[in-house]
Design a protein around this motif. Sequence first.
Motif, short mmCIF file in Angstrom:
data_model
loop_
_atom_site.label_atom_id
_atom_site.label_comp_id
_atom_site.label_asym_id
_atom_site.label_seq_id
_atom_site.Cartn_x
_atom_site.Cartn_y
_atom_site.Cartn_z
N ARG A 98 37.51 -42.06 1.07
CA ARG A 98 36.15 -41.53 1.23
C ARG A 98 35.94 -40.93 2.62
NH1 ARG A 98 30.63 -44.83 -0.02
NH2 ARG A 98 31.12 -45.73 2.00
N GLN A 99 36.37 -41.68 3.65
CA GLN A 99 36.18 -41.17 5.00
C GLN A 99 37.05 -39.94 5.25
OE1 GLN A 99 33.71 -42.14 6.69
NE2 GLN A 99 33.25 -43.87 5.36
N MET A 100 38.26 -39.97 4.68
CA MET A 100 39.14 -38.81 4.85
C MET A 100 38.53 -37.60 4.13
SD MET A 100 41.76 -37.55 6.27
CE MET A 100 42.93 -38.78 6.81
N ASP A 101 37.94 -37.84 2.97
CA ASP A 101 37.29 -36.74 2.23
C ASP A 101 36.19 -36.12 3.08
OD1 ASP A 101 37.44 -38.35 -1.06
OD2 ASP A 101 38.89 -37.11 0.03
N ARG A 102 35.41 -36.98 3.75
CA ARG A 102 34.34 -36.51 4.62
C ARG A 102 34.87 -35.53 5.67
NH1 ARG A 102 31.44 -40.87 8.00
NH2 ARG A 102 30.32 -39.14 8.93
N VAL A 103 35.93 -35.99 6.31
CA VAL A 103 36.49 -35.19 7.41
C VAL A 103 37.11 -33.91 6.87
CG1 VAL A 103 38.11 -35.19 9.34
CG2 VAL A 103 36.86 -37.25 8.78
N GLU A 104 37.73 -34.01 5.68
CA GLU A 104 38.33 -32.81 5.10
C GLU A 104 37.25 -31.81 4.72
OE1 GLU A 104 40.96 -33.57 1.86
OE2 GLU A 104 41.51 -31.47 1.65
N ALA A 105 36.16 -32.32 4.16
CA ALA A 105 35.06 -31.43 3.78
C ALA A 105 34.48 -30.73 5.00
CB ALA A 105 33.97 -32.24 3.07
N GLY A 106 34.57 -31.37 6.15
CA GLY A 106 34.06 -30.75 7.36
C GLY A 106 35.06 -29.83 8.01
N GLY A 107 36.20 -29.65 7.36
CA GLY A 107 37.20 -28.72 7.86
C GLY A 107 37.93 -29.22 9.10
N ARG A 108 37.97 -30.55 9.27
CA ARG A 108 38.55 -31.04 10.52
C ARG A 108 39.97 -31.55 10.37
NH1 ARG A 108 38.25 -30.21 14.76
NH2 ARG A 108 38.02 -32.23 15.75
N ILE A 109 40.57 -31.37 9.20
CA ILE A 109 41.98 -31.74 9.10
C ILE A 109 42.78 -30.57 8.54
CG2 ILE A 109 41.58 -34.20 8.76
CD1 ILE A 109 42.29 -33.66 5.75
N ILE A 110 44.09 -30.64 8.80
CA ILE A 110 45.00 -29.67 8.18
C ILE A 110 45.37 -30.25 6.83
CG2 ILE A 110 47.19 -28.48 8.37
CD1 ILE A 110 47.03 -28.87 11.40
N THR A 111 44.76 -29.70 5.78
CA THR A 111 44.86 -30.31 4.45
C THR A 111 46.29 -30.50 3.98
OG1 THR A 111 42.80 -29.15 3.98
CG2 THR A 111 43.93 -30.16 2.11
N SER A 112 47.17 -29.58 4.34
CA SER A 112 48.54 -29.69 3.85
C SER A 112 49.26 -30.90 4.41
CB SER A 112 49.32 -28.42 4.20
OG SER A 112 49.32 -28.24 5.61
N THR A 113 48.71 -31.48 5.48
CA THR A 113 49.39 -32.64 6.07
C THR A 113 48.85 -33.96 5.53
OG1 THR A 113 47.82 -32.77 7.89
CG2 THR A 113 49.78 -31.43 8.24
N ARG A 114 47.81 -33.89 4.71
CA ARG A 114 47.18 -35.12 4.22
C ARG A 114 48.13 -35.89 3.32
NH1 ARG A 114 41.20 -36.06 1.53
NH2 ARG A 114 41.73 -38.04 0.49
N VAL A 115 48.26 -37.18 3.60
CA VAL A 115 49.20 -37.99 2.81
C VAL A 115 48.71 -39.43 2.73
CG1 VAL A 115 50.59 -38.48 4.86
CG2 VAL A 115 51.64 -38.63 2.60
N ASP A 116 48.94 -40.06 1.59
CA ASP A 116 48.65 -41.49 1.46
C ASP A 116 49.82 -42.25 2.04
OD1 ASP A 116 47.01 -41.42 -1.83
OD2 ASP A 116 46.42 -40.69 0.15
N LEU A 117 49.55 -43.06 3.04
CA LEU A 117 50.64 -43.76 3.71
C LEU A 117 50.91 -45.14 3.11
CD1 LEU A 117 50.18 -43.16 7.55
CD2 LEU A 117 51.96 -42.29 6.04
N PHE A 118 49.87 -45.93 3.09
CA PHE A 118 50.09 -47.32 2.70
C PHE A 118 48.99 -47.80 1.80
CE2 PHE A 118 53.40 -47.65 5.66
CZ PHE A 118 52.99 -47.07 6.85
N SER A 119 49.28 -48.94 1.22
CA SER A 119 48.24 -49.64 0.49
C SER A 119 48.16 -51.05 1.02
CB SER A 119 48.56 -49.64 -1.01
OG SER A 119 47.49 -50.22 -1.71
N ASN A 120 47.19 -51.76 0.55
CA ASN A 120 46.99 -53.12 1.01
C ASN A 120 46.60 -53.94 -0.20
OD1 ASN A 120 46.63 -55.33 2.73
ND2 ASN A 120 45.49 -54.14 4.23
N GLN A 121 46.50 -55.20 0.02
CA GLN A 121 46.09 -56.03 -1.09
C GLN A 121 44.86 -56.81 -0.68
OE1 GLN A 121 49.55 -58.28 -2.28
NE2 GLN A 121 48.71 -58.55 -4.33
N LEU A 122 44.01 -57.05 -1.65
CA LEU A 122 42.83 -57.86 -1.35
C LEU A 122 43.16 -59.32 -1.60
CD1 LEU A 122 39.76 -55.95 -2.86
CD2 LEU A 122 40.49 -56.12 -0.48
N VAL A 123 42.58 -60.12 -0.77
CA VAL A 123 42.78 -61.56 -0.91
C VAL A 123 41.41 -62.23 -0.80
CG1 VAL A 123 43.60 -63.57 0.37
CG2 VAL A 123 45.12 -61.65 -0.01
N VAL A 124 41.21 -63.23 -1.63
CA VAL A 124 39.97 -64.00 -1.48
C VAL A 124 40.30 -65.27 -0.71
CG1 VAL A 124 38.16 -65.27 -2.68
CG2 VAL A 124 38.97 -63.09 -3.60
#
Lengths: 219, 236, 263
Positions: free
Chosen positions: C89-115
Amino acid sequence: MNFELMRVVLFSVGMAALATVVMLPPGIALAWILVRRPFPGRTVVETLISLPLVLPPVATGLILLRLFGRRGLIGQWFDQLGIEVIFTWKAVVLAMAVMGLPLLVRAARSGFEQVDRRYEQIAATLGAHPVRVFLTISLPLASRGVMAGAVLGFSRALGEFGATVMIAGTLPGTRTLSTSIYVYTQTGQDASATVLLAAAALVAFAALFVSNRLSAVGL
Amino acid sequence: MSVMAGVPIVLDFTVHQGSFTLEIHQRFEAQAVALFGPSGAGKTTVLESIAGLRRPTAGVIKVGGHVLFNSADNLDLQPHARGIGYVPQDVALFPHMSVRKNIFYGTGCGASMSPDTVLRLLEISPLVDRSVTGLSGGERQRVAIARALMSGPELLLLDEPLAAVEQSLRKRILPYIERVREELRTPLIYVSHSPDEVRQIADRVITLEEGRVVESSTEHCRPTEGRSTADRRRLP
Amino acid sequence: MIARLALLFVTTFTVSACGLGGTRSGSSDSPRILVSVAVSLSDALRRAADEFERTTGVAVDLNVGGSDTLATQLLAGASGDLFVSADTRQMDRVEAGGRIITSTRVDLFSNQLVVVSDVDLAGYVSGIRDLEGSRVRRIAMGDPESVPAGVYAQKFLKSVGVWDTVRFKVVPTRSVRAALAAVEAGNADVGVVYQTDVALAENVAIAFVIPVEQGPRIRYVAAVTAGAPHESAAKQLLNFLRASRARRIFEDAGFIALRGGPP
């Protein structure tokens, strides 16, 4: 206490001192104008000055970010001059000064309010033009209030967090005591955070001590 | 005693303040003028208007040929440009300065006074290095007069100078004021509600009552050689 | 008076000038890359960046903050070379504002939720349904309005259908760490945090881990910023973060490396 922590403490104290110096001239001038030269629209000015007190610091930080960012109203002029504000130590001083100014103005106002106009009048009859009256009569007689304001402003500057995070970030070169404590606690480095907390308390004591000495000696 | 030509003074103005109105239309030359009248008559208002600390509603004020105030021309000289020395009723010595700093605060455009003369005249030389607190009422009064004199004023205004002085000492202060008048030739306007003081000091007495001049005369004054007739005008 | 004050301040400046180290930009032949990185990833990123510095000699500075704050800063024109956000969501915000080089956007990692739960409740909370029970009065999690971890937690609770019954128990916190601290301090019975935060935790019990298949799609997204002062160095760093050496560092911390290229 390693070198980095020492550096952060020194940096924060220095920036807070610089911010205090920066906020003194406009703060004193504003306080003076509000007390001695009522003008239409002064309520607007009073409200504007009080904004940083009332708004959440993050909100003030946001306003500053919009104003001083590279595309901002004020920031674009700096950009043309090749001066970077956001994410530099200048942003630290800016955030601190903006947040501390309202406190300074309040205390200085009460200082000036307590100056008997009679003294200013007599000084004028003795031939002193208004600037001389201000420097030799009004300001010295209000010095207690002004000093108290400076101490308040300094303390606020030192403890400033929300606006600082927003416009100065948490880069190695701009981390203050407050923002460092934040980063350390967020990343689980509790030991470092505790050391900084202790340092912050020490600095607070020192500032209080110095201010007491200054007012006792009767500036 | 030689006849001294006084400084020409024009006080021709009105002041409206709430329900109080002051009207004064006087032209005179005097060395020492007393403003006499009960409290509330407007005496301090007159002094403040001359000093520039109060702006009359309309009129003209001239001292020694200089126009200080003229509502018709929208002229209102700032106090620091008027060259009028003012010793208020509450004396108002600057509390954060020593006696010396108080006395030498003024920068006059008038005749320069010799500090030694002034200090000697008012006998305050031993006080100069003391702080302002701890002075007696009489000492404060003399320091304030010295301070006003050292700014080289064209005219000296004294507002009830003996009011703050202990009763027993009042007789001792008056001579100092007389000395100022005689030796320094500084014209003065002296406000008082005490007839005795007035009689001793003034060559002209202007009596105020409820904002109006009811009498302006030189009759009650100190005898001066060369004056034959009393100059007396009664006003309605 | 003025002299004394001046002396005081001059001394303070001189002393503090020593503290002015670590300025931005660096010179052109020894660039310093500025990475704006989400708090939860920052520790591991610092270690990976140190590795990068060792091998390439290029220095890396981290601007650590909440992803929403970082996005706001970038949108306002704050400078930076790389942005690593804790959610899309935050990355989408920044992309919509034209502040990233879209071709470099990549999903790096994931995480797990723990209770995690208060130690006193250890054993009583072992599954999702237990959250609805009377023993659980307060659930701490990042604010779903702004904190990525909170967004994920809310998504998860909605997906298993308990959100409506437990939402009144939720205590939104300013950050994930704050949620963890709330449980540690005993002010919340249960908290929803990242797997990677658990290592930092003391005085809490792990109630249950939310399996990746059941959990929300957590994504740490990275991109090179538009107009980055050190664009090529930033791209170099980004590639480094996707390579095996960096991956090991993140996996050791509990992150889940994502195979493959950009989504």
